[in-house]
Design a protein around this motif. Structure first.
Motif, mmCIF file in Angstrom:
data_model
loop_
_atom_site.group_PDB
_atom_site.id
_atom_site.type_symbol
_atom_site.label_atom_id
_atom_site.label_comp_id
_atom_site.label_asym_id
_atom_site.label_seq_id
_atom_site.Cartn_x
_atom_site.Cartn_y
_atom_site.Cartn_z
ATOM 1 N N ALA A 1 107.539 16.563 38.833
ATOM 2 C CA ALA A 1 106.649 16.796 39.975
ATOM 3 C C ALA A 1 105.546 15.742 40.002
ATOM 4 C CB ALA A 1 106.057 18.194 39.889
ATOM 5 N N ILE A 2 104.972 15.474 38.811
ATOM 6 C CA ILE A 2 103.920 14.459 38.748
ATOM 7 C C ILE A 2 104.479 13.083 39.102
ATOM 8 C CG2 ILE A 2 102.358 13.257 37.157
ATOM 9 C CD1 ILE A 2 101.881 15.943 35.821
ATOM 10 N N PHE A 3 105.686 12.842 38.630
ATOM 11 C CA PHE A 3 106.341 11.561 38.944
ATOM 12 C C PHE A 3 106.479 11.393 40.457
ATOM 13 C CE2 PHE A 3 110.564 9.118 38.829
ATOM 14 C CZ PHE A 3 109.908 7.909 38.850
ATOM 15 N N MET A 4 106.915 12.445 41.125
ATOM 16 C CA MET A 4 107.100 12.343 42.572
ATOM 17 C C MET A 4 105.770 12.187 43.305
ATOM 18 S SD MET A 4 110.518 14.426 43.232
ATOM 19 C CE MET A 4 109.818 15.775 44.028
ATOM 20 N N LEU A 5 104.767 12.905 42.790
ATOM 21 C CA LEU A 5 103.436 12.769 43.388
ATOM 22 C C LEU A 5 102.923 11.334 43.231
ATOM 23 C CD1 LEU A 5 101.166 14.437 44.739
ATOM 24 C CD2 LEU A 5 100.169 14.693 42.469
ATOM 25 N N THR A 6 103.116 10.779 42.035
ATOM 26 C CA THR A 6 102.710 9.395 41.791
ATOM 27 C C THR A 6 103.456 8.452 42.729
ATOM 28 O OG1 THR A 6 102.724 10.090 39.497
ATOM 29 C CG2 THR A 6 102.251 7.784 39.921
ATOM 30 N N ALA A 7 104.761 8.694 42.857
ATOM 31 C CA ALA A 7 105.575 7.824 43.710
ATOM 32 C C ALA A 7 105.086 7.878 45.148
ATOM 33 C CB ALA A 7 107.030 8.246 43.633
ATOM 34 N N PHE A 8 104.813 9.098 45.598
ATOM 35 C CA PHE A 8 104.344 9.258 46.977
ATOM 36 C C PHE A 8 103.037 8.510 47.189
ATOM 37 C CE2 PHE A 8 101.983 11.657 50.228
ATOM 38 C CZ PHE A 8 102.866 11.509 51.280
ATOM 39 N N SER A 9 102.114 8.668 46.219
ATOM 40 C CA SER A 9 100.824 7.999 46.425
ATOM 41 C C SER A 9 100.953 6.483 46.303
ATOM 42 C CB SER A 9 99.752 8.549 45.486
ATOM 43 O OG SER A 9 100.304 8.995 44.301
ATOM 44 N N LEU A 10 101.806 6.017 45.401
ATOM 45 C CA LEU A 10 102.031 4.564 45.309
ATOM 46 C C LEU A 10 102.540 4.012 46.634
ATOM 47 C CD1 LEU A 10 102.294 1.926 43.646
ATOM 48 C CD2 LEU A 10 104.539 2.687 42.941
ATOM 49 N N GLY A 11 103.554 4.708 47.179
ATOM 50 C CA GLY A 11 104.101 4.264 48.458
ATOM 51 C C GLY A 11 103.061 4.315 49.557
ATOM 52 N N LEU A 12 102.279 5.400 49.568
ATOM 53 C CA LEU A 12 101.298 5.567 50.638
ATOM 54 C C LEU A 12 100.214 4.496 50.568
ATOM 55 C CD1 LEU A 12 100.919 7.579 52.946
ATOM 56 C CD2 LEU A 12 99.228 8.737 51.548
ATOM 57 N N VAL A 13 99.765 4.190 49.350
ATOM 58 C CA VAL A 13 98.730 3.161 49.215
ATOM 59 C C VAL A 13 99.260 1.826 49.740
ATOM 60 C CG1 VAL A 13 97.445 1.801 47.540
ATOM 61 C CG2 VAL A 13 97.482 4.264 47.341
ATOM 62 N N ILE A 14 100.505 1.500 49.375
ATOM 63 C CA ILE A 14 101.068 0.239 49.860
ATOM 64 C C ILE A 14 101.250 0.280 51.378
ATOM 65 C CG2 ILE A 14 103.160 -1.161 49.787
ATOM 66 C CD1 ILE A 14 103.081 -0.671 46.759
ATOM 67 N N ASP A 15 101.610 1.444 51.897
ATOM 68 C CA ASP A 15 101.732 1.595 53.348
ATOM 69 C C ASP A 15 100.413 1.345 54.058
ATOM 70 O OD1 ASP A 15 104.378 2.176 53.848
ATOM 71 O OD2 ASP A 15 104.134 4.234 53.195
ATOM 72 N N ILE A 16 99.350 1.913 53.483
ATOM 73 C CA ILE A 16 98.038 1.745 54.128
ATOM 74 C C ILE A 16 97.659 0.270 54.145
ATOM 75 C CG2 ILE A 16 95.586 2.266 53.905
ATOM 76 C CD1 ILE A 16 96.460 4.997 52.749
ATOM 77 N N PHE A 17 97.962 -0.404 53.056
ATOM 78 C CA PHE A 17 97.655 -1.829 53.004
ATOM 79 C C PHE A 17 98.465 -2.623 54.006
ATOM 80 C CE2 PHE A 17 95.542 -1.297 48.884
ATOM 81 C CZ PHE A 17 94.518 -2.212 49.045
ATOM 82 N N SER A 18 99.742 -2.323 54.112
ATOM 83 C CA SER A 18 100.584 -3.175 54.960
ATOM 84 C C SER A 18 100.775 -2.587 56.349
ATOM 85 C CB SER A 18 101.924 -3.447 54.277
ATOM 86 O OG SER A 18 102.237 -2.454 53.349
ATOM 87 N N ASP A 19 100.056 -1.526 56.689
ATOM 88 C CA ASP A 19 100.158 -0.903 58.008
ATOM 89 C C ASP A 19 101.585 -0.528 58.388
ATOM 90 O OD1 ASP A 19 97.430 -0.843 58.706
ATOM 91 O OD2 ASP A 19 97.467 -2.987 59.074
ATOM 92 N N THR A 20 102.327 -0.015 57.415
ATOM 93 C CA THR A 20 103.687 0.477 57.682
ATOM 94 C C THR A 20 103.684 1.953 57.326
ATOM 95 O OG1 THR A 20 104.268 -0.121 55.438
ATOM 96 C CG2 THR A 20 104.863 -1.681 57.161
ATOM 97 N N LEU A 21 102.887 2.713 58.033
ATOM 98 C CA LEU A 21 102.546 4.031 57.522
ATOM 99 C C LEU A 21 103.762 4.876 57.161
ATOM 100 C CD1 LEU A 21 100.094 5.232 56.582
ATOM 101 C CD2 LEU A 21 99.867 6.511 58.684
ATOM 102 N N ALA A 22 103.783 5.254 55.890
ATOM 103 C CA ALA A 22 104.685 6.224 55.280
ATOM 104 C C ALA A 22 106.119 5.733 55.089
ATOM 105 C CB ALA A 22 104.681 7.537 56.031
ATOM 106 N N LEU A 23 106.403 4.464 55.400
ATOM 107 C CA LEU A 23 107.759 3.968 55.119
ATOM 108 C C LEU A 23 107.954 3.780 53.630
ATOM 109 C CD1 LEU A 23 108.182 1.289 57.904
ATOM 110 C CD2 LEU A 23 109.495 3.373 57.657
ATOM 111 N N ASN A 24 107.005 3.126 52.995
ATOM 112 C CA ASN A 24 107.100 2.942 51.552
ATOM 113 C C ASN A 24 106.982 4.281 50.840
ATOM 114 O OD1 ASN A 24 107.315 0.066 50.883
ATOM 115 N ND2 ASN A 24 105.473 -0.089 52.113
ATOM 116 N N ALA A 25 106.150 5.190 51.359
ATOM 117 C CA ALA A 25 105.992 6.498 50.726
ATOM 118 C C ALA A 25 107.322 7.240 50.737
ATOM 119 C CB ALA A 25 104.928 7.299 51.457
ATOM 120 N N LEU A 26 107.995 7.203 51.877
ATOM 121 C CA LEU A 26 109.284 7.888 51.992
ATOM 122 C C LEU A 26 110.298 7.284 51.027
ATOM 123 C CD1 LEU A 26 111.021 9.936 53.505
ATOM 124 C CD2 LEU A 26 111.544 8.161 55.157
ATOM 125 N N ALA A 27 110.373 5.957 51.042
ATOM 126 C CA ALA A 27 111.380 5.292 50.205
ATOM 127 C C ALA A 27 111.101 5.525 48.734
ATOM 128 C CB ALA A 27 111.404 3.803 50.524
#
Lengths: 168, 270
Positions: free
Chosen positions: A51-77
């Motif tokens: 669960a923690i792993f998935m939460l970390t993954a989601f936040s990693l993706g989301l942070v990168i999404d916010i930076f690159s303005d590709t909202l939630a694509l990286n988070a989903l992947a």
């Protein structure tokens, strides 16, 4: 345990910074911007709370999404590959990965690269499919997946041999 | 109830994944049909300042904006330089200047075929017309051949059709600049008489015989030279100052007296 936590936080921050400042601006051959941060999922400890792993993954993706303005694509992947990682590992390393004694030390290079390649492939397939979101552009999606995927894989293999964890 | 809780606990990871995926999907699909999220975008403070710090470094690699500014400044300076002979006239009054300079960006470069044409991003709209001279910051590049509304093709000096009047710097010995297609770093200067003293390393500049280029625009330096078959003229290999494989900003030179000169010449020939 505390040590791995610090290492993972450090990796998280450094990978985000490398990804958004360097690899998002690479534009190799005009369109290839590899997602090197996928290597986070290769390095992440095997025996952790999923669960923690998935939460970390989601936040990693989301942070990168916010930076690159590709909202939630990286988070989903990245959430997807985090969820699928145990299944991929079972496929690559066989059932014995469930045992306590398992570590990357006992695996062959081919197994590790297959593991990495599958992570990259799934991540990129999801990312580019949802980026374009059109079945009509399937060829464009595949072209992007394979071109970017190969570059990402090469960079990840280089990174993994440059900064190999202590367990290796 | 117990069984439901057990079921949820058993598949908690799948549920968690479904939850995250749902959030991501909603965000993704919204981003396809609505404006960018107001809160999660790269202009926020944290992301913005990290990008700011990053661009402090990366601006050294992509100095485009900076470059543009410098090009415009350079354009101004060159205009003054080419008109320096009229120094008694107010140098800021551009209507009196003989040579006008425009800047342009290269869109497509070519240097490998025998007839190379270069595409630039300025056209009729910007005042470009046929037979304007094109130079880089280092030296000569070519002559405008065709113009459309927004673009222009430039016949590169690396073109077998190119024939530009050139001379040895500091002298009045004129020759023609041609290209033998062999090497994109070197062009050939012919028709320089045998009695001219030559030294390898001498600078070659444009001559004043054409109305296209101003006098003394740098072209290159003498790499090697030998006599032609008739033993009366030199064949000179000129190494170009411009790196033809790596050009971005160019200048277009317009001679305002050109029409008058050409008219006078055509009347004289008649």
């Amino acid at each position: 345990m505390n040590n791995t936590l610090i290492i993972n936080i450090l990796r998280f921050v450094l990978l985000v910074i490398t990804q958004v400042l360097i690899f998002n601006n690479l534009n190799f051959l005009g369109f290839i911007n590899p997602f090197v941060y996928v290597i986070f999922f290769y390095w992440y400890p095997i025996k952790g709370n999923r669960a923690i792993f998935m939460l970390t993954a989601f936040s990693l993706g989301l942070v990168i999404d916010i930076f690159s303005d590709t909202l939630a694509l990286n988070a989903l992947a990245s959430t997807t590959i985090a969820y699928a990682r145990p299944a991929i590992m079972r496929f690559c390393f066989g059932v014995n990965y469930d045992f306590q004694s398992f570590s990357f030390k006992n695996t062959t290079k081919v197994q590790r690269i297959t593991f990495l390649a599958l992570l990259v492939l799934i991540h990129h397939l999801i990312f580019f499919s949802f980026e374009i979101l059109s079945i009509a552009h399937i060829l464009l999606i595949l072209k992007k997946v394979f071109a970017t995927g190969i570059v990402t894989l090469i960079l990840c293999v280089l990174f993994s041999s440059l900064f190999s964890p202590k367990s290796e | 109830m117990q069984r439901i809780i057990n079921f949820v606990l058993r598949y908690r990871n799948a549920f968690l994944y479904a939850f995250f995926a749902f959030i991501s999907l909603v965000m993704t699909i919204r981003s396809h049909s609505y404006h960018q999220s107001k809160f999660f975008n790269s202009s926020r403070w944290v992301t913005g300042s990290i990008y700011g710090a990053g661009s402090d470094v990366s601006s050294y690699f992509s100095l485009q904006e900076e470059n543009k500014r410098l090009v415009e400044e350079n354009q101004q300076l060159r205009k003054m330089l080419f008109n320096a002979q009229y120094d008694s006239i107010d140098p800021l009054n551009s209507s009196l200047a003989v040579y006008q300079v425009l800047d342009a960006k290269l869109i497509k470069n070519s240097f490998t075929s025998p007839r190379n044409y270069i595409l630039i991003d300025k056209g009729v709209k910007d005042g470009v017309h046929q037979d304007m001279g094109v130079i880089t910051t280092d030296g000569i590049l070519g002559i405008v051949e065709n113009v459309s509304n927004n673009f222009a093709t430039v016949q590169s000096v690396l073109n077998t059709k190119s024939n530009i009047n050139a001379k040895i710097k500091g002298t009045q010995y004129f020759g023609s600049l041609i290209w033998d297609t062999k090497d994109y770093t070197a062009v050939q200067l012919i028709d320089i008489p045998r009695l001219v003293p030559l030294v390898v390393g001498d600078t070659i500049v444009t001559g004043g015989m054409s109305s296209i280029f101003p006098e003394n625009v740098p072209i290159g330096i003498i790499k090697k030279y030998d006599l032609d078959d008739a033993k009366s003229f030199y064949n000179i290999d000129v190494e170009l100052f411009s790196d033809m494989a790596n050009i971005k900003n160019v200048y277009l030179i317009e001679n305002k007296d050109k029409e008058e000169i050409e008219e006078l010449e055509s009347r004289t020939i008649e």
